[in-house]
Design an enzyme around this catalytic site. Structure first.
Site, short mmCIF file in Angstrom:
data_model
loop_
_atom_site.label_atom_id
_atom_site.label_comp_id
_atom_site.label_asym_id
_atom_site.label_seq_id
_atom_site.Cartn_x
_atom_site.Cartn_y
_atom_site.Cartn_z
N LEU A 265 0.79 -1.27 0.24
CA LEU A 265 0.16 0.10 -0.57
C LEU A 265 1.14 0.85 0.16
O LEU A 265 1.56 1.20 1.06
CB LEU A 265 -1.13 -0.15 1.32
CG LEU A 265 -1.65 1.42 1.86
CD1 LEU A 265 -3.09 1.58 0.57
CD2 LEU A 265 -2.30 1.27 2.95
N THR B 176 6.06 11.76 3.09
CA THR B 176 5.72 13.87 3.33
C THR B 176 6.35 13.99 3.50
O THR B 176 7.66 14.28 3.16
CB THR B 176 5.22 13.56 4.75
OG1 THR B 176 4.69 15.21 5.06
CG2 THR B 176 6.16 12.75 5.22
N CYS C 75 -15.05 26.52 6.10
CA CYS C 75 -15.32 25.50 5.93
C CYS C 75 -16.45 24.54 6.17
O CYS C 75 -17.19 23.92 5.06
CB CYS C 75 -13.58 24.39 6.02
SG CYS C 75 -12.37 24.83 5.81
#
Length: 457
Positions: A206, A232, A404
């Protein structure tokens, strides 16, 4: 906060201007001036929740530069405040369309005459609000520095994010089994749902590009027996994931690297890829190349999962690229370089890149609940936030998350989960019963997963 409150003439002018504007509004909220005067902005407006103006400088700036940027900076510095509720609950009482319609309703000459004592002075702008001042650049080859922009957003501090995220530090829309589920329950349910939608099986490789704080990597490895790899560009996230993997004893199944996800070795091939709310950072001009890149690193009929926020499409395609006031605020203070496409654009680009799209599920309301939870949690711990990143930055985030929440609740923004496979001729391998068992994917405990992996080796 502004020290100069204004002269008596400015105070009277402010009362006159607000009173005139209030004639054309009908919102269930009041405005409080710096002398304690409370002005209703609608018939029967309640006084428990109020917007508070700290000085004449607030109205001066809003009259000269009426924009969301002005509101954001004034709120961040405390010159414009909300009392009696957190920002999202307060803004529920405000129909912003009424404010947008004001210029068409008021007598401009009359307003100018009333506001003259205020407008005679220039407004001051605080320097306490952190903003991204560089040009984002369109592509990595034209000066787009994704690491710098990611750092601006994510490297505030892990402690700051922990104030409002769940225990697993999942910074994406949760999936609520019921509206009254807790945030922790909903985020765990979402992580498990992603694993099931990907049809994960022990031994699967994955890839999670932009893996955040590692919630999905660890969940998939621990409960589905996969070999999980994440990347990241955030120094803070990288440190957190490394520590989490070590603490959980998952070092043999989870690997994370501090690098651009587009710098993989050519022979790194994955069975499944989960891209959870990171495509917003890539830039629309780079989407097709990015999806082609992901497909190059997938086995034939490998499964792709994508979750992202989206804008609504426009009636005319040429209008879509225009930045809304909301997006202008976002890229300046929160997500530099961030862009939202529409769902039709995403599915179209996926097909152009060689994927077959199988499922599209709207999760807009789930994201509304998620961001509302984040607002309430950060608001309750705002003093801790101020100690970590400063009160102006904390208030900017409260405003951002509140906008948001309202945008998702009202449908101005949307969110979708998409399932696609690396297209090849013939059967997709997805199966038929996808709404319940997702191809038979099931959780396994850590010991079973380790045993299965040793057998396959």
């Amino acid at each position: 906060m502004s020290r100069e409150l204004g002269t008596e003439r400015e105070l009277q002018a402010t009362k006159a201007v607000i009173g005139e504007l209030a004639k054309h509004l009908d919102v269930n909220i009041c405005l409080e001036l710096w002398d304690g005067t409370i002005i209703p902005l609608g018939q029967g407006a309640q006084e428990e929740i109020r917007f508070v103006i700290a000085s004449a400088n607030v109205l001066r700036r809003l009259l000269r530069q009426p924009s969301l940027i002005s509101v954001a900076e004034l709120y961040a510095t405390g010159d414009l405040d909300v009392v009696g509720a957190n920002p999202v609950d307060a803004m529920r009482h405000v129909d912003h369309l009424q404010f947008l319609a004001l210029p068409r309703k008021v007598n401009k000459a009359r307003m100018l005459k009333m506001a003259l004592p205020i407008l005679l002075k220039s407004y001051s702008v605080s320097s306490f609000v952190k903003r991204f001042t560089k040009e984002a650049g369109v592509t990595p080859n034209s000066g787009r520095n994704d690491k710098e922009m990611i750092g601006f957003h994510y490297d505030l501090s892990n402690e700051f994010y922990s104030l409002f995220l769940d225990k697993e530090m999942v910074y994406s829309s949760a999936y609520f089994p019921t509206p009254d589920s807790s945030l922790d329950e909903a985020q765990l349910y979402k992580l498990d749902l992603i694993c099931r939608k990907l049809r994960l099986a022990p031994g699967d490789k994955l890839f999670d590009p932009g893996c955040g704080w590692g919630g999905l990597l660890c969940h998939a490895a621990r409960h589905y027996g996969v070999e999980a790899y994440g990347t990241t560009l955030s120094e803070e996230q990288f440190a957190h994931v490394k520590a989490k993997v070590a603490t959980m004893g998952l070092g043999d199944r989870v690997k994370v690297e501090l690098r651009d996800c587009r710098s993989l070795a050519d022979d790194q091939i994955f069975d499944k890829i989960a891209q959870v709310e990171m495509i917003e950072h890539v830039g629309i001009a780079n989407h097709q190349d990015f999806y082609k890149y992901l497909r190059k690193h997938m086995r034939p009929r490998g499964v792709y999962f994508g979750q992202a926020s989206f804008r609504r499409n426009t009636a005319r395609p040429e209008d879509f690229p225009r930045l809304t006031p909301y997006m202008q605020f976002i890229i300046k203070y929160i997500f530099p370089g961030g862009e939202l496409d529409h769902i039709g654009m995403t599915t179209g680009v996926l097909e152009q890149a060689g994927f077959e799209v199988h499922e599209v599920e709207a999760v807009r309301e789930h994201f509304g609940y998620t961001t509302e939870h984040w607002v309430r949690r950060l608001y309750d711990r705002r003093e801790e936030g101020a100690a970590l990143v400063g009160m102006p930055q904390t208030r900017i985030w409260l405003l951002y998350l509140s906008l948001c929440a309202l945008s998702f609740h009202r449908g101005a923004l949307n969110a979708f989960q998409v399932i696609a496979t690396n297209r090849r001729s013939g059967a997709s391998g997805i199966g038929f019963d996808r709404t319940t068992v997702y191809g038979g994917a099931r959780r396994v405990d850590a010991d079973d997963a380790r045993a299965n992996m040793l057998k396959s080796a």
